[in-house]
Write a protein that holds these residues in place. Structure first.
Motif, PDB file in Angstrom:
ATOM      1  N   LEU A   1     -22.616 -70.733   9.516  1.00 26.84           N
ATOM      2  CA  LEU A   1     -22.939 -69.466   8.854  1.00 26.84           C
ATOM      3  C   LEU A   1     -24.419 -69.506   8.506  1.00 26.84           C
ATOM      4  O   LEU A   1     -24.868 -70.401   7.779  1.00 26.84           O
ATOM      5  N   ALA A   2     -25.186 -68.565   9.028  1.00 28.37           N
ATOM      6  CA  ALA A   2     -26.627 -68.559   8.824  1.00 28.37           C
ATOM      7  C   ALA A   2     -27.052 -67.297   8.078  1.00 28.37           C
ATOM      8  O   ALA A   2     -26.587 -66.198   8.380  1.00 28.37           O
ATOM      9  N   VAL A   3     -27.947 -67.483   7.109  1.00 27.62           N
ATOM     10  CA  VAL A   3     -28.481 -66.368   6.325  1.00 27.62           C
ATOM     11  C   VAL A   3     -30.001 -66.439   6.369  1.00 27.62           C
ATOM     12  O   VAL A   3     -30.594 -67.447   5.969  1.00 27.62           O
ATOM     13  N   ARG A   4     -30.626 -65.384   6.850  1.00 25.98           N
ATOM     14  CA  ARG A   4     -32.092 -65.269   6.810  1.00 25.98           C
ATOM     15  C   ARG A   4     -32.474 -64.583   5.506  1.00 25.98           C
ATOM     16  O   ARG A   4     -31.942 -63.509   5.175  1.00 25.98           O
TER      17      ARG A   4
ATOM     18  N   ALA B   1     -41.490 -69.815   6.547  1.00 23.48           N
ATOM     19  CA  ALA B   1     -42.780 -69.241   6.171  1.00 23.48           C
ATOM     20  C   ALA B   1     -42.779 -69.180   4.648  1.00 23.48           C
ATOM     21  O   ALA B   1     -41.734 -69.380   4.017  1.00 23.48           O
ATOM     22  N   PRO B   2     -43.943 -68.919   4.023  1.00 24.39           N
ATOM     23  CA  PRO B   2     -43.962 -68.898   2.559  1.00 24.39           C
ATOM     24  C   PRO B   2     -42.891 -68.007   1.945  1.00 24.39           C
ATOM     25  O   PRO B   2     -42.332 -68.355   0.893  1.00 24.39           O
ATOM     26  N   GLU B   3     -42.561 -66.875   2.583  1.00 23.28           N
ATOM     27  CA  GLU B   3     -41.526 -65.995   2.045  1.00 23.28           C
ATOM     28  C   GLU B   3     -40.450 -65.692   3.082  1.00 23.28           C
ATOM     29  O   GLU B   3     -39.909 -64.593   3.156  1.00 23.28           O
ATOM     30  N   ARG B   4     -40.133 -66.692   3.871  1.00 25.12           N
ATOM     31  CA  ARG B   4     -39.028 -66.569   4.831  1.00 25.12           C
ATOM     32  C   ARG B   4     -38.299 -67.903   4.908  1.00 25.12           C
ATOM     33  O   ARG B   4     -38.914 -68.945   5.134  1.00 25.12           O
ATOM     34  N   HIS B   5     -36.968 -67.848   4.695  1.00 24.47           N
ATOM     35  CA  HIS B   5     -36.156 -69.052   4.694  1.00 24.47           C
ATOM     36  C   HIS B   5     -34.869 -68.825   5.491  1.00 24.47           C
ATOM     37  O   HIS B   5     -34.426 -67.682   5.670  1.00 24.47           O
ATOM     38  N   LEU B   6     -34.303 -69.915   5.941  1.00 23.24           N
ATOM     39  CA  LEU B   6     -33.018 -69.903   6.627  1.00 23.24           C
ATOM     40  C   LEU B   6     -32.063 -70.797   5.849  1.00 23.24           C
ATOM     41  O   LEU B   6     -32.351 -71.975   5.610  1.00 23.24           O
ATOM     42  N   LEU B   7     -30.928 -70.240   5.442  1.00 21.09           N
ATOM     43  CA  LEU B   7     -29.875 -71.017   4.800  1.00 21.09           C
ATOM     44  C   LEU B   7     -28.734 -71.170   5.788  1.00 21.09           C
ATOM     45  O   LEU B   7     -28.191 -70.187   6.297  1.00 21.09           O
ATOM     46  N   LEU B   8     -28.387 -72.420   6.078  1.00 18.52           N
ATOM     47  CA  LEU B   8     -27.355 -72.714   7.069  1.00 18.52           C
ATOM     48  C   LEU B   8     -26.235 -73.515   6.421  1.00 18.52           C
ATOM     49  O   LEU B   8     -26.475 -74.560   5.816  1.00 18.52           O
ATOM     50  N   LEU B   9     -25.025 -73.014   6.530  1.00 21.95           N
ATOM     51  CA  LEU B   9     -23.830 -73.752   6.145  1.00 21.95           C
ATOM     52  C   LEU B   9     -23.035 -74.033   7.412  1.00 21.95           C
ATOM     53  O   LEU B   9     -22.756 -73.117   8.189  1.00 21.95           O
ATOM     54  N   VAL B  10     -22.692 -75.288   7.617  1.00 27.37           N
ATOM     55  CA  VAL B  10     -21.789 -75.660   8.706  1.00 27.37           C
ATOM     56  C   VAL B  10     -20.579 -76.326   8.073  1.00 27.37           C
ATOM     57  O   VAL B  10     -20.720 -77.297   7.325  1.00 27.37           O
TER      58      VAL B  10
ATOM     59  N   ASP C   1     -34.348 -59.900   0.772  1.00 27.43           N
ATOM     60  CA  ASP C   1     -33.644 -59.206   1.849  1.00 27.43           C
ATOM     61  C   ASP C   1     -32.866 -60.248   2.645  1.00 27.43           C
ATOM     62  O   ASP C   1     -33.455 -61.245   3.108  1.00 27.43           O
ATOM     63  N   ALA C   2     -31.577 -60.051   2.787  1.00 30.24           N
ATOM     64  CA  ALA C   2     -30.724 -61.033   3.459  1.00 30.24           C
ATOM     65  C   ALA C   2     -30.158 -60.471   4.754  1.00 30.24           C
ATOM     66  O   ALA C   2     -29.700 -59.325   4.801  1.00 30.24           O
ATOM     67  N   SER C   3     -30.210 -61.273   5.798  1.00 28.00           N
ATOM     68  CA  SER C   3     -29.613 -60.926   7.085  1.00 28.00           C
ATOM     69  C   SER C   3     -28.658 -62.047   7.465  1.00 28.00           C
ATOM     70  O   SER C   3     -29.059 -63.214   7.539  1.00 28.00           O
ATOM     71  N   VAL C   4     -27.392 -61.699   7.696  1.00 20.98           N
ATOM     72  CA  VAL C   4     -26.348 -62.700   7.881  1.00 20.98           C
ATOM     73  C   VAL C   4     -25.824 -62.670   9.311  1.00 20.98           C
ATOM     74  O   VAL C   4     -25.532 -61.604   9.848  1.00 20.98           O
ATOM     75  N   ASP C   5     -25.708 -63.851   9.921  1.00 21.12           N
ATOM     76  CA  ASP C   5     -25.060 -63.986  11.222  1.00 21.12           C
ATOM     77  C   ASP C   5     -23.672 -64.563  10.981  1.00 21.12           C
ATOM     78  O   ASP C   5     -23.500 -65.775  10.837  1.00 21.12           O
ATOM     79  N   ARG C   6     -22.663 -63.684  10.907  1.00 25.77           N
ATOM     80  CA  ARG C   6     -21.296 -64.127  10.626  1.00 25.77           C
ATOM     81  C   ARG C   6     -20.562 -64.641  11.856  1.00 25.77           C
ATOM     82  O   ARG C   6     -19.517 -65.275  11.730  1.00 25.77           O
ATOM     83  N   ALA C   7     -21.065 -64.325  13.021  1.00 26.85           N
ATOM     84  CA  ALA C   7     -20.370 -64.705  14.252  1.00 26.85           C
ATOM     85  C   ALA C   7     -21.227 -65.656  15.075  1.00 26.85           C
ATOM     86  O   ALA C   7     -21.298 -65.558  16.296  1.00 26.85           O
ATOM     87  N   MET C   8     -21.852 -66.581  14.405  1.00 29.73           N
ATOM     88  CA  MET C   8     -22.751 -67.527  15.059  1.00 29.73           C
ATOM     89  C   MET C   8     -21.973 -68.399  16.049  1.00 29.73           C
ATOM     90  O   MET C   8     -20.915 -68.943  15.716  1.00 29.73           O
ATOM     91  N   PHE C   9     -22.476 -68.536  17.241  1.00 33.15           N
ATOM     92  CA  PHE C   9     -21.792 -69.292  18.291  1.00 33.15           C
ATOM     93  C   PHE C   9     -22.023 -70.787  18.084  1.00 33.15           C
ATOM     94  O   PHE C   9     -23.155 -71.230  17.859  1.00 33.15           O
TER      95      PHE C   9
END
Length: 561
Positions: free
Chosen positions: A36-39, A150-159, A385-393
């Protein structure tokens, strides 16, 4: 405060047991990794987000659970360590980017184009985390990674491993993360996880007889299928690829069919898929569907509250194997709706528990579907601002062809996952195009005869059976066994007695198949436990996939002494 994992109940759920057995049989692995990835764009408070991840793990202790087999049952125990929560800065500072190499080394790239280099590093990080295996015996079966892009861009990854996670768990975790990041305390779950599992087990036990009666008439373990571009159907997990669908056209077709016929979008999707598979030449169709088993008491839980069950259709008198003779899409949709609603009455009972005779596998049928309707709002992370990839392969597929659909307020996303060794990409893309075309025309003319819809031609040639697994029983015929005939006869008698007791069958021959006798994954675990206690020999799950007979078990014991 960490919520209790169990409350006087430490048995794993049936879904967890099934995945445990599949893993032990060597048929799981990466296919069970659920990423599960969240930008996150904006001024992120890194410490607050890491604390939020820890708070979510504390509220859902199943994310730290360990599994162990004892007394023939799978037990769920508190993990020794919580899920790791890691932060990494992929910007590297001063124009450099650090990324984890495929061999686990660290390499530094001078970034002429820092943004592209960071994105490449992020993709490599995701790949490494998804590919890293879980050890269910020691835990934890989940891990969090927060990466600065980036200074104001992060990726949160749960596996997380599927044994502790499902599609709806993603929404639970996202809501909890957003609340915790915003400084809101996470209330303890109303029902401890162990209590939820015990209640589910009680319902399964109560419904077992009815489910067995229901499935006895419907289920046939058909492994053959006709599909365009098919090489050989597969029911085993394997490296997979994806093929895109025209999601907008698919979504509009589903919505139009559902509205015109008074069915749900999922019912419309299953109708179209069944009609399509019949058109390819399959007289009898079984498509496995992931069905949620959540109740009011488990809606806020993280866990595998899902069951895969087949939806079967055999339209008598309407399809000859070469052409449709009668019937309409609307009529078929009504039949599919009724069949689905009949299946729903038994949705919590695993098919293997109801019938037995089904070998451990990563999928019930060569073609399967997961459809999830999300109606709630997207998570709101304060100031971000959050963008979620719920169907990550995750890079793997559990069978020949799997249709994955997420239907959300912001739109529908869909894709086909396929095993490239089982079906070619061109064939998979044909299925995708055929499905969209069928839904588009069915939406416009649902009462037209099926033969007038844009159905593809019958696939030429017979379905190819899945290749047989080589029988390793011959390894005991190498002349090196030191066990004498009398010892072998004694072992055979002892193993037969164990099988008779566990299966409730009076007469068992040495070459009778365990699954034909009604055995299932729990039976395997119990046999392994009895043999360990009696002979000090640890049988492998693979043995029961390859040679599920008394003779096979006897040979393994004799060769190990």
């Amino acid at each position: 405060m960490t919520a209790p994992l169990v409350d006087e109940w430490d048995r794993a759920s049936l879904a967890q047991h099934g995945m445990w057995v599949t893993e032990r049989a060597g048929a799981g692995g990466r296919v069970y990794a659920m990423p599960l990835a969240v930008r996150l764009d904006g001024p992120l408070d890194v410490d607050a987000m890491l604390a939020a991840c820890a708070a979510v793990a504390a509220r859902h202790p199943v994310l730290a659970a360990a599994m162990t087999e004892r007394d023939g049952l799978l037990r769920l125990l508190p993990g020794r360590t919580p899920p790791p929560v890691r932060f990494t800065d992929l910007t590297g500072g001063a124009g450099t980017v650090e990324t984890a190499g495929t061999a686990g080394t660290i390499r530094t790239t001078e970034a002429a184009d820092a943004a592209d280099a960071v994105e490449a590093a992020a993709a490599e990080l995701v790949e490494a985390e998804v590919a890293r295996p879980f050890d269910l015996e020691t835990g934890p079966p989940a891990r969090f990674t927060l990466a600065r892009l980036a200074p104001e861009r992060h990726l949160l990854l749960l596996v997380a491993h599927h044994a502790v996670f499902d599609g709806m768990s993603k929404d639970v975790v996202l809501a909890d993360l957003a609340a915790a990041y915003g400084g809101r305390a996470l209330a303890p779950l109303a029902v401890p996880y162990g209590e939820a599992v015990r209640a589910e087990q009680d319902r399964v036990d109560a419904g077992l007889a009815a489910a067995a009666e229901f499935w006895r008439e419907r289920w046939h373990d058909d492994r053959e299928i006709l599909l365009p571009g098919l090489v050989a159907p597969s029911l085993r997990a394997a490296p997979g690829e994806t093929a895109g669908l025209d999601a907008a056209a698919l979504g509009s077709g589903l919505a139009a069919v559902a509205e015109r016929l008074g069915v749900t979008r999922f019912e419309a999707l299953m109708t179209a898929l069944h009609v399509l598979l019949h058109a390819y030449g399959n007289e009898r169709v079984a498509v496995a569907a992931d069905l949620s088993t959540r109740t009011e008491g488990t809606r806020d839980h993280v866990g595998p509250f899902v069951n895969e069950l087949p939806v079967v259709s055999a339209p008598h008198g309407t399809f000859t194997g070469s052409a449709w003779k009668s019937g309409t899409f609307a009529g078929f949709a009504r039949e599919t709706r009724e069949e689905l609603r009949a299946v729903y009455r038994h949705r919590e009972v695993p098919l293997a528990r109801a019938l037995g005779g089904i070998s451990p596998r990563s999928a019930l049928t060569p073609v399967s579907v997961s459809y999830r309707r999300r109606t709630g709002p997207a998570p709101a992370f304060d100031g971000l601002d959050a963008s979620v990839d719920r169907a990550m392969f995750n890079g793997a597929v559990r069978n020949t062809l799997h249709l994955q659909v997420v239907d959300a307020p912001e739109g529908l996303s869909a894709r086909l996952l396929f095993n490239p060794r089982a079906i070619g990409r061109a064939g998979c893309e044909s299925v995708a195009a055929d499905l969209v075309a069928l839904l588009r025309d069915a939406a416009a003319r649902p009462d037209a005869p099926l033969g007038e819809l844009p159905l593809p031609p019958r696939v030429q040639g017979p379905a190819v059976a899945a290749p047989a697994v080589p029988d390793p029983a011959g390894k005991a015929a190498d002349g090196e066994m030191t066990t004498g005939p009398d010892d072998t006869a004694e072992i055979t008698a002892e193993v037969t007695a164990i099988w008779r007791e566990l299966l409730g069958v009076d007469v068992i021959e040495p070459d009778d198949d365990l699954f034909d006798l009604g055995g299932h994954s729990l039976t395997i675990t119990q046999i392994i436990s009895r043999v360990r206690d009696r002979y000090g020999v640890e049988l492998s799950f693979e043995l029961f996939i390859d040679t599920p007979t008394v003779a096979g078990v006897t040979g393994e014991i004799a060769g190990s002494r």
